[in-house]
Design a protein around this motif. Structure first.
Motif, PDB file in Angstrom:
ATOM      1  N   VAL A  43      36.041 -83.507 154.114  1.00  0.00           N
ATOM      2  CA  VAL A  43      34.633 -83.876 154.261  1.00  0.00           C
ATOM      3  C   VAL A  43      33.877 -82.619 154.702  1.00  0.00           C
ATOM      4  CG1 VAL A  43      34.929 -86.321 154.732  1.00  0.00           C
ATOM      5  CG2 VAL A  43      35.063 -84.704 156.615  1.00  0.00           C
ATOM      6  N   VAL A  44      32.784 -82.358 154.030  1.00  0.00           N
ATOM      7  CA  VAL A  44      31.924 -81.224 154.356  1.00  0.00           C
ATOM      8  C   VAL A  44      30.557 -81.799 154.701  1.00  0.00           C
ATOM      9  CG1 VAL A  44      30.900 -79.072 153.511  1.00  0.00           C
ATOM     10  CG2 VAL A  44      33.215 -79.731 152.790  1.00  0.00           C
ATOM     11  N   ARG A  45      30.151 -81.659 155.977  1.00  0.00           N
ATOM     12  CA  ARG A  45      28.932 -82.319 156.445  1.00  0.00           C
ATOM     13  C   ARG A  45      28.034 -81.357 157.226  1.00  0.00           C
ATOM     14  NH1 ARG A  45      31.786 -87.958 158.603  1.00  0.00           N
ATOM     15  NH2 ARG A  45      32.279 -88.789 156.523  1.00  0.00           N
ATOM     16  N   PRO A  46      27.283 -80.551 156.518  1.00  0.00           N
ATOM     17  CA  PRO A  46      26.317 -79.677 157.187  1.00  0.00           C
ATOM     18  C   PRO A  46      24.988 -80.396 157.431  1.00  0.00           C
ATOM     19  CG  PRO A  46      26.359 -79.197 154.860  1.00  0.00           C
ATOM     20  CD  PRO A  46      27.373 -80.275 155.079  1.00  0.00           C
ATOM     21  N   TRP A  47      24.226 -79.895 158.400  1.00  0.00           N
ATOM     22  CA  TRP A  47      22.893 -80.412 158.685  1.00  0.00           C
ATOM     23  C   TRP A  47      21.845 -79.429 158.178  1.00  0.00           C
ATOM     24  CZ3 TRP A  47      21.606 -85.077 161.037  1.00  0.00           C
ATOM     25  CH2 TRP A  47      22.675 -85.822 161.531  1.00  0.00           C
ATOM     26  N   THR A  48      20.720 -79.977 157.724  1.00  0.00           N
ATOM     27  CA  THR A  48      19.641 -79.130 157.226  1.00  0.00           C
ATOM     28  C   THR A  48      18.309 -79.833 157.453  1.00  0.00           C
ATOM     29  OG1 THR A  48      18.817 -77.919 155.292  1.00  0.00           O
ATOM     30  CG2 THR A  48      19.725 -80.113 154.902  1.00  0.00           C
ATOM     31  N   ASN A  49      17.217 -79.114 157.278  1.00  0.00           N
ATOM     32  CA  ASN A  49      15.905 -79.742 157.342  1.00  0.00           C
ATOM     33  C   ASN A  49      15.751 -80.718 156.181  1.00  0.00           C
ATOM     34  OD1 ASN A  49      15.012 -78.284 159.642  1.00  0.00           O
ATOM     35  ND2 ASN A  49      14.525 -76.529 158.344  1.00  0.00           N
ATOM     36  N   THR A  50      15.047 -81.801 156.417  1.00  0.00           N
ATOM     37  CA  THR A  50      14.906 -82.849 155.409  1.00  0.00           C
ATOM     38  C   THR A  50      14.359 -82.301 154.092  1.00  0.00           C
ATOM     39  OG1 THR A  50      14.576 -84.525 157.129  1.00  0.00           O
ATOM     40  CG2 THR A  50      13.811 -85.067 154.904  1.00  0.00           C
ATOM     41  N   ALA A  51      13.407 -81.392 154.182  1.00  0.00           N
ATOM     42  CA  ALA A  51      12.795 -80.837 152.967  1.00  0.00           C
ATOM     43  C   ALA A  51      13.783 -80.006 152.157  1.00  0.00           C
ATOM     44  CB  ALA A  51      11.580 -79.987 153.333  1.00  0.00           C
ATOM     45  N   THR A 104      15.489 -83.736 160.300  1.00  0.00           N
ATOM     46  CA  THR A 104      16.730 -83.186 159.757  1.00  0.00           C
ATOM     47  C   THR A 104      17.554 -84.273 159.100  1.00  0.00           C
ATOM     48  OG1 THR A 104      17.889 -83.486 161.875  1.00  0.00           O
ATOM     49  CG2 THR A 104      16.819 -81.357 161.490  1.00  0.00           C
ATOM     50  N   ARG A 105      18.424 -83.850 158.162  1.00  0.00           N
ATOM     51  CA  ARG A 105      19.345 -84.769 157.500  1.00  0.00           C
ATOM     52  C   ARG A 105      20.714 -84.121 157.369  1.00  0.00           C
ATOM     53  NH1 ARG A 105      17.540 -87.324 151.951  1.00  0.00           N
ATOM     54  NH2 ARG A 105      19.630 -88.214 152.222  1.00  0.00           N
ATOM     55  N   ARG A 106      21.734 -84.961 157.265  1.00  0.00           N
ATOM     56  CA  ARG A 106      23.094 -84.468 157.068  1.00  0.00           C
ATOM     57  C   ARG A 106      23.461 -84.606 155.597  1.00  0.00           C
ATOM     58  NH1 ARG A 106      27.823 -87.628 159.960  1.00  0.00           N
ATOM     59  NH2 ARG A 106      27.673 -88.855 158.041  1.00  0.00           N
ATOM     60  N   VAL A 107      24.027 -83.546 155.050  1.00  0.00           N
ATOM     61  CA  VAL A 107      24.510 -83.561 153.664  1.00  0.00           C
ATOM     62  C   VAL A 107      25.981 -83.962 153.696  1.00  0.00           C
ATOM     63  CG1 VAL A 107      24.825 -82.217 151.566  1.00  0.00           C
ATOM     64  CG2 VAL A 107      22.893 -81.721 153.072  1.00  0.00           C
ATOM     65  N   ASP A 108      26.317 -85.077 153.062  1.00  0.00           N
ATOM     66  CA  ASP A 108      27.697 -85.563 153.052  1.00  0.00           C
ATOM     67  C   ASP A 108      28.353 -85.236 151.717  1.00  0.00           C
ATOM     68  OD1 ASP A 108      27.244 -86.546 155.540  1.00  0.00           O
ATOM     69  OD2 ASP A 108      27.168 -88.645 154.971  1.00  0.00           O
ATOM     70  N   MET A 109      29.417 -84.443 151.779  1.00  0.00           N
ATOM     71  CA  MET A 109      30.139 -84.046 150.578  1.00  0.00           C
ATOM     72  C   MET A 109      31.632 -84.288 150.785  1.00  0.00           C
ATOM     73  SD  MET A 109      28.179 -80.419 149.911  1.00  0.00           S
ATOM     74  CE  MET A 109      28.926 -80.181 148.297  1.00  0.00           C
ATOM     75  N   ASP A 160      22.824 -75.931 164.669  1.00  0.00           N
ATOM     76  CA  ASP A 160      22.842 -77.028 165.628  1.00  0.00           C
ATOM     77  C   ASP A 160      22.082 -78.213 165.046  1.00  0.00           C
ATOM     78  OD1 ASP A 160      23.238 -78.490 167.941  1.00  0.00           O
ATOM     79  OD2 ASP A 160      21.471 -77.658 168.948  1.00  0.00           O
ATOM     80  N   PRO A 161      22.739 -79.331 164.806  1.00  0.00           N
ATOM     81  CA  PRO A 161      24.148 -79.647 165.054  1.00  0.00           C
ATOM     82  C   PRO A 161      25.088 -78.844 164.136  1.00  0.00           C
ATOM     83  CG  PRO A 161      22.839 -81.635 164.617  1.00  0.00           C
ATOM     84  CD  PRO A 161      22.021 -80.489 164.225  1.00  0.00           C
ATOM     85  N   ALA A 162      26.263 -78.564 164.664  1.00  0.00           N
ATOM     86  CA  ALA A 162      27.236 -77.779 163.905  1.00  0.00           C
ATOM     87  C   ALA A 162      27.775 -78.603 162.736  1.00  0.00           C
ATOM     88  CB  ALA A 162      28.381 -77.357 164.813  1.00  0.00           C
ATOM     89  N   PRO A 163      28.056 -77.963 161.617  1.00  0.00           N
ATOM     90  CA  PRO A 163      28.617 -78.688 160.474  1.00  0.00           C
ATOM     91  C   PRO A 163      30.034 -79.179 160.763  1.00  0.00           C
ATOM     92  CG  PRO A 163      28.577 -76.341 160.042  1.00  0.00           C
ATOM     93  CD  PRO A 163      27.832 -76.530 161.315  1.00  0.00           C
ATOM     94  N   THR A 164      30.399 -80.281 160.119  1.00  0.00           N
ATOM     95  CA  THR A 164      31.738 -80.839 160.250  1.00  0.00           C
ATOM     96  C   THR A 164      32.508 -80.567 158.962  1.00  0.00           C
ATOM     97  OG1 THR A 164      30.997 -82.598 161.722  1.00  0.00           O
ATOM     98  CG2 THR A 164      33.080 -82.945 160.566  1.00  0.00           C
ATOM     99  N   ILE A 165      33.681 -79.935 159.101  1.00  0.00           N
ATOM    100  CA  ILE A 165      34.559 -79.673 157.958  1.00  0.00           C
ATOM    101  C   ILE A 165      35.969 -80.067 158.388  1.00  0.00           C
ATOM    102  CG2 ILE A 165      35.476 -77.939 156.375  1.00  0.00           C
ATOM    103  CD1 ILE A 165      32.871 -76.364 156.882  1.00  0.00           C
ATOM    104  N   ALA A 166      36.523 -81.102 157.770  1.00  0.00           N
ATOM    105  CA  ALA A 166      37.808 -81.611 158.225  1.00  0.00           C
ATOM    106  C   ALA A 166      38.517 -82.331 157.093  1.00  0.00           C
ATOM    107  CB  ALA A 166      37.606 -82.559 159.402  1.00  0.00           C
ATOM    108  N   VAL A 167      39.849 -82.440 157.227  1.00  0.00           N
ATOM    109  CA  VAL A 167      40.639 -83.218 156.273  1.00  0.00           C
ATOM    110  C   VAL A 167      40.417 -84.691 156.583  1.00  0.00           C
ATOM    111  CG1 VAL A 167      42.946 -83.762 155.446  1.00  0.00           C
ATOM    112  CG2 VAL A 167      42.359 -81.404 156.036  1.00  0.00           C
ATOM    113  N   ALA A 168      39.928 -85.431 155.594  1.00  0.00           N
ATOM    114  CA  ALA A 168      39.579 -86.833 155.816  1.00  0.00           C
ATOM    115  C   ALA A 168      40.578 -87.802 155.214  1.00  0.00           C
ATOM    116  CB  ALA A 168      38.194 -87.115 155.232  1.00  0.00           C
ATOM    117  N   GLU A 169      41.274 -87.378 154.126  1.00  0.00           N
ATOM    118  CA  GLU A 169      42.108 -88.349 153.425  1.00  0.00           C
ATOM    119  C   GLU A 169      43.167 -87.646 152.596  1.00  0.00           C
ATOM    120  OE1 GLU A 169      41.511 -92.084 150.252  1.00  0.00           O
ATOM    121  OE2 GLU A 169      39.954 -90.557 150.509  1.00  0.00           O
ATOM    122  N   LEU A 170      44.364 -88.220 152.598  1.00  0.00           N
ATOM    123  CA  LEU A 170      45.416 -87.800 151.687  1.00  0.00           C
ATOM    124  C   LEU A 170      45.403 -88.784 150.523  1.00  0.00           C
ATOM    125  CD1 LEU A 170      48.235 -86.996 154.277  1.00  0.00           C
ATOM    126  CD2 LEU A 170      46.586 -85.420 153.260  1.00  0.00           C
TER     127      LEU A 170
END
Length: 272
Positions: free
Chosen positions: A227-235, A174-179, A209-219
């Motif tokens: 930041v939007v950080r969902p997890w997905t299969n590597t492929a 699995t990998r995390r997509v960082d946006m 699982d793992p649950a995605p992270t969505i939060a205010v990161a910076e003003l």
């Protein structure tokens, strides 16, 4: 004839002693050769059990056999009274000269062996190393062949690869997509967060699982950055990244939530 008989008679003890020494030397050579073959065979079997490339295991086995055999020959010559110091000096000098002439090739070979044994990547993995990012086509003794995303073949010396950081994007399942998504300061943060959460969690290839992270990161200067950080299969990494980027833009436009861009306010003062 009488002289020959007399010579053998006068030197019989020395002849017997020399014969015994020669027999010992021959025995040392024969037994040593058997030991060299046994050590070489054991090394090759051990490397094959570790799934080391057949060419590498064969080369290392032959190298060890040659080194042991040289030592055995020197021992046999020493047994019959030959001074081996000069031979050792000559071999050392020749080895040094060969090593200096082939230092780059030997470095690449040693690095290739380390890659095959330690397995930081394997054929088919997507890897970034030595300034090259691409799929591994083949790991050879002196170099590794990459194929980039735009279908270029890049051949990289193994010592260059092991001399720096290696990033293997395919090792884990699995990998995390960082946006980073920036919205205007006028936007309702709770509404924006819920909208982003709905888009991410509704995507079929985003893992729960793992649950995605969505939060205010910076003003930031011009925007409030989520930041939007969902997890997905590597492929599925690039599919998820591209889909979410498009869907988030469309959803923010429909909700009339602005996506600001860097801007500068210029104030002009006129003096009378």
């Amino acid at each position: 004839m009488e002289q020959v008989v007399n010579w053998f008679s006068n030197n019989s003890d020395q002849i017997v002693e020399s014969g015994i020494q020669l027999a010992y030397a021959i025995a040392i050579f024969i037994v040593g050769k058997m030991i060299a073959r046994a050590i070489s065979g054991l090394l090759e079997k051990a490397l094959k059990k570790k799934n080391v490339d057949k060419a590498v295991s064969g080369f290392l086995g032959s190298l060890v056999y040659a080194l042991v055999l040289v030592a055995v020959v020197l021992m046999a010559l020493s047994q019959i009274g030959v001074q081996t110091t000069s031979f050792i000096a000559i071999l050392g000098a020749a080895g040094l000269a060969i090593g200096l002439a082939l230092k780059d090739s030997l470095s690449n070979f040693a690095s290739g062996v380390l890659i095959i044994i330690l397995k930081p990547f394997k054929a088919g993995d997507f890897v970034e190393a030595a300034g090259v990012a691409g799929s591994i086509v083949k790991i050879e003794i002196f170099s590794t062949i990459f194929k980039t995303g735009d279908n270029k073949v890049v051949i990289v010396p193994n010592s260059t690869i092991t001399g720096g950081a290696i990033v293997n994007y395919s090792r884990e399942a699995t990998r995390r997509v960082d946006m980073v998504i920036g919205v205007s300061y006028d936007a309702d943060l709770k509404v924006t967060k819920k909208l982003l959460t709905d888009i991410v969690t509704s995507h079929e290839k985003v893992l729960a699982d793992p649950a995605p992270t969505i939060a205010v990161a910076e003003l930031a200067d011009s925007s409030v950055n989520f930041v939007v950080r969902p997890w997905t299969n590597t492929a599925d990494f690039w599919t998820v990244k591209f889909d979410l980027t498009e869907q988030i833009k469309i959803a923010l436009d429909e909700a009339e939530i602005g996506i600001p861009y860097p801007q500068m306010d210029v104030h002009v003062h006129k003096n009378d």
